[in-house]
Design a protein around this motif. Structure first.
Motif, mmCIF file in Angstrom:
data_model
loop_
_atom_site.group_PDB
_atom_site.id
_atom_site.type_symbol
_atom_site.label_atom_id
_atom_site.label_comp_id
_atom_site.label_asym_id
_atom_site.label_seq_id
_atom_site.Cartn_x
_atom_site.Cartn_y
_atom_site.Cartn_z
ATOM 1 N N LEU A 1 0.838 -1.190 0.000
ATOM 2 C CA LEU A 1 0.000 0.000 0.000
ATOM 3 C C LEU A 1 0.879 1.247 0.000
ATOM 4 C CD1 LEU A 1 -2.735 -1.020 2.596
ATOM 5 C CD2 LEU A 1 -2.842 -1.138 0.107
ATOM 6 N N PRO A 2 0.442 2.320 -0.620
ATOM 7 C CA PRO A 2 1.247 3.553 -0.640
ATOM 8 C C PRO A 2 1.359 4.143 0.759
ATOM 9 C CG PRO A 2 -0.923 3.956 -1.582
ATOM 10 C CD PRO A 2 -0.823 2.481 -1.381
ATOM 11 N N ASP A 3 2.547 4.612 1.096
ATOM 12 C CA ASP A 3 2.794 5.182 2.420
ATOM 13 C C ASP A 3 2.961 6.685 2.384
ATOM 14 O OD1 ASP A 3 5.107 5.217 1.046
ATOM 15 O OD2 ASP A 3 6.367 4.324 2.613
ATOM 16 N N ASP A 4 2.677 7.317 1.221
ATOM 17 C CA ASP A 4 2.815 8.766 1.133
ATOM 18 C C ASP A 4 1.477 9.482 1.104
ATOM 19 O OD1 ASP A 4 2.032 7.763 -1.269
ATOM 20 O OD2 ASP A 4 3.470 8.883 -2.497
ATOM 21 N N GLY A 5 0.421 8.783 1.509
ATOM 22 C CA GLY A 5 -0.900 9.399 1.524
ATOM 23 C C GLY A 5 -1.626 9.387 0.200
ATOM 24 N N THR A 6 -1.083 8.723 -0.821
ATOM 25 C CA THR A 6 -1.748 8.662 -2.125
ATOM 26 C C THR A 6 -3.002 7.795 -2.029
ATOM 27 O OG1 THR A 6 0.384 8.856 -3.229
ATOM 28 C CG2 THR A 6 -1.484 8.074 -4.556
ATOM 29 N N PRO A 7 -4.159 8.284 -2.437
ATOM 30 C CA PRO A 7 -5.377 7.466 -2.349
ATOM 31 C C PRO A 7 -5.352 6.323 -3.352
ATOM 32 C CG PRO A 7 -5.852 9.537 -3.480
ATOM 33 C CD PRO A 7 -4.440 9.640 -2.963
ATOM 34 N N VAL A 8 -5.933 5.217 -2.957
ATOM 35 C CA VAL A 8 -6.031 4.034 -3.809
ATOM 36 C C VAL A 8 -7.414 4.042 -4.446
ATOM 37 C CG1 VAL A 8 -5.932 1.530 -3.913
ATOM 38 C CG2 VAL A 8 -4.433 2.769 -2.350
ATOM 39 N N HIS A 9 -7.471 4.309 -5.750
ATOM 40 C CA HIS A 9 -8.762 4.398 -6.446
ATOM 41 C C HIS A 9 -9.278 3.030 -6.868
ATOM 42 C CE1 HIS A 9 -8.492 8.788 -6.576
ATOM 43 N NE2 HIS A 9 -7.248 8.672 -7.032
ATOM 44 N N ARG A 10 -8.392 2.072 -7.115
ATOM 45 C CA ARG A 10 -8.805 0.730 -7.560
ATOM 46 C C ARG A 10 -8.143 -0.302 -6.665
ATOM 47 N NH1 ARG A 10 -8.439 1.202 -14.192
ATOM 48 N NH2 ARG A 10 -9.958 2.907 -14.414
ATOM 49 N N PRO A 11 -8.690 -0.512 -5.477
ATOM 50 C CA PRO A 11 -8.042 -1.478 -4.579
ATOM 51 C C PRO A 11 -8.074 -2.904 -5.107
ATOM 52 C CG PRO A 11 -10.179 -0.777 -3.719
ATOM 53 C CD PRO A 11 -9.891 0.100 -4.887
ATOM 54 N N GLY A 12 -9.118 -3.260 -5.871
ATOM 55 C CA GLY A 12 -9.156 -4.617 -6.423
ATOM 56 C C GLY A 12 -8.023 -4.883 -7.389
ATOM 57 N N GLY A 13 -7.759 -3.920 -8.270
ATOM 58 C CA GLY A 13 -6.641 -4.094 -9.202
ATOM 59 C C GLY A 13 -5.297 -4.106 -8.495
ATOM 60 N N LEU A 14 -5.147 -3.298 -7.420
ATOM 61 C CA LEU A 14 -3.891 -3.310 -6.675
ATOM 62 C C LEU A 14 -3.675 -4.653 -5.993
ATOM 63 C CD1 LEU A 14 -1.408 -1.893 -5.528
ATOM 64 C CD2 LEU A 14 -2.847 -0.987 -3.692
ATOM 65 N N LEU A 15 -4.728 -5.237 -5.416
ATOM 66 C CA LEU A 15 -4.587 -6.550 -4.771
ATOM 67 C C LEU A 15 -4.269 -7.633 -5.799
ATOM 68 C CD1 LEU A 15 -7.504 -6.420 -2.191
ATOM 69 C CD2 LEU A 15 -5.060 -6.247 -1.724
ATOM 70 N N ARG A 16 -4.888 -7.554 -6.964
ATOM 71 C CA ARG A 16 -4.572 -8.535 -8.005
ATOM 72 C C ARG A 16 -3.095 -8.459 -8.390
ATOM 73 N NH1 ARG A 16 -7.433 -6.685 -12.268
ATOM 74 N NH2 ARG A 16 -9.317 -7.905 -11.901
ATOM 75 N N TYR A 17 -2.566 -7.246 -8.475
ATOM 76 C CA TYR A 17 -1.150 -7.075 -8.825
ATOM 77 C C TYR A 17 -0.242 -7.591 -7.708
ATOM 78 C CZ TYR A 17 3.287 -4.682 -9.584
ATOM 79 O OH TYR A 17 4.617 -4.400 -9.733
ATOM 80 N N LEU A 18 -0.613 -7.325 -6.444
ATOM 81 C CA LEU A 18 0.234 -7.749 -5.330
ATOM 82 C C LEU A 18 0.227 -9.263 -5.137
ATOM 83 C CD1 LEU A 18 -0.652 -4.973 -2.716
ATOM 84 C CD2 LEU A 18 1.397 -5.118 -4.126
ATOM 85 N N LEU A 19 -0.893 -9.917 -5.449
ATOM 86 C CA LEU A 19 -1.021 -11.359 -5.210
ATOM 87 C C LEU A 19 -0.765 -12.189 -6.459
ATOM 88 C CD1 LEU A 19 -4.266 -11.256 -3.033
ATOM 89 C CD2 LEU A 19 -1.912 -11.450 -2.218
ATOM 90 N N ARG A 20 -0.395 -11.545 -7.564
ATOM 91 C CA ARG A 20 -0.242 -12.302 -8.814
ATOM 92 C C ARG A 20 0.930 -13.270 -8.755
ATOM 93 N NH1 ARG A 20 0.861 -8.603 -13.860
ATOM 94 N NH2 ARG A 20 2.669 -8.163 -12.507
#
Length: 312
Positions: free
Chosen positions: A230-249
């Motif tokens: 997850l971003p640690d600089d305060g950047t909002p996550v607009h597509r959490p599903g796509g981010l999880l897919r990328y992290l768990l791929r």
């Protein structure tokens, strides 16, 4: 202010009505095409397409101009079969709008001009002469010879047909462990960035988590890996599903705690600034619960307010 000066041409001129030149529904190409045709001498057989070529009117502009002239009644066409079976297209161009019935009467009195009448005799087909030998009619009586000799055409032997292989049975759907589904359902409580995971992606994400669990990773290790991504600089996550897919791929190999020295274990990544102030409750919860402590307490407010969950 504009002034006009007219000089009558001494020869080769045509008279057109002002209504034709100022027609509100005819484009400039349509007016030019019509006036060009009307200025041709009597007996000229120049087609509208040839006139468009000479007037420098493009293909698209010619099609549009011809359609306008036909809609307004200045151009009429009909196709008929002339002498010798040739099909010809007759075109009638007039300086006043004509109805279909009026145009049909005028076209009926026009001679049918066939291009074959003006064809050069050089293009007439010549009598066909066989290249070898003289033509002979095919035999129509008797039976074919039993021994035709070397002229017999031998068809290739048909390959032996084998039965089609049975289709493979449909692969059974992979059963997703309940632990993977539970972990995905608890992700919105793990971080505010994961609160808007689409419900339609839960099954896909659960299958990805099941691969991590099958490789030997613990649910805590999977949660830690997600928090590190997850971003640690305060950047909002607009597509959490796509981010999880990328992290768990991609599934890395699970570390072996028995063979790997403690010094070789990588230091845990620093959590984000929003998660550094949170602490995981040590009470009895079905899912991991984070809370923001005000002091050194190790239990959330729900556990402290519950008589059975309070610990000293």
């Amino acid at each position: 202010m504009i002034y006009r000066h007219h000089i009558a041409p001494p020869r080769a001129f045509s008279q057109f009505s002002h209504d034709l030149i100022r027609h509100p529904r005819l484009s400039s190409d349509a007016v030019r095409l019509l006036t060009w045709q009307l200025s041709l001498p009597d007996g000229a057989r120049e087609s509208l397409s040839r006139t468009a070529e000479r007037a420098r009117i493009g293909a698209c502009a010619f099609t549009r101009a011809k359609r306008q002239l036909k809609e307004e009644g200045f151009v009429h066409e009909r196709r008929l079969q002339g002498p010798g079976g040739h099909w010809v297209t007759q075109q009638l161009v007039s300086n006043v709008p004509l109805s279909a019935a009026e145009a049909a009467k005028l076209l009926a009195r026009m001679p049918v001009h066939t291009p074959s009448a003006d064809a050069s005799p050089q293009v007439a087909p010549s009598p066909r002469i066989p290249t070898v030998g003289t033509p002979t009619p095919p035999p129509t009586d008797g039976h074919p010879r039993k021994d035709p000799g070397e002229n017999t055409f031998h068809h290739p032997a048909e390959p032996e047909r084998r039965p089609d292989p049975e289709p493979d049975p449909a692969p059974q759907a992979t059963e997703v462990p309940e632990a993977a589904r539970t972990l995905i359902a608890a992700l919105p409580h793990l971080s505010p960035d994961l609160r808007r995971i689409p419900r339609g992606m839960h099954d896909e994400l659960a299958r990805l988590v099941s691969r991590w669990l099958a490789a030997g990773h613990t649910p805590a290790a999977v949660r830690t890996h997600i928090l590190r991504g997850l971003p640690d600089d305060g950047t909002p996550v607009h597509r959490p599903g796509g981010l999880l897919r990328y992290l768990l791929r991609d599934v890395p190999p699970a570390p072996d705690p028995d063979t790997t020295p403690a010094a070789e274990h990588p230091a845990p990544a620093r959590p984000s600034s929003r998660l550094s102030a949170l602490r995981e409750c040590e009470g009895d919860h079905v899912q991991a619960t984070l809370f923001r402590p005000t002091g050194d307490e190790t239990h959330c407010g729900r556990c402290l307010s519950s008589p059975t969950g309070q610990r000293v």
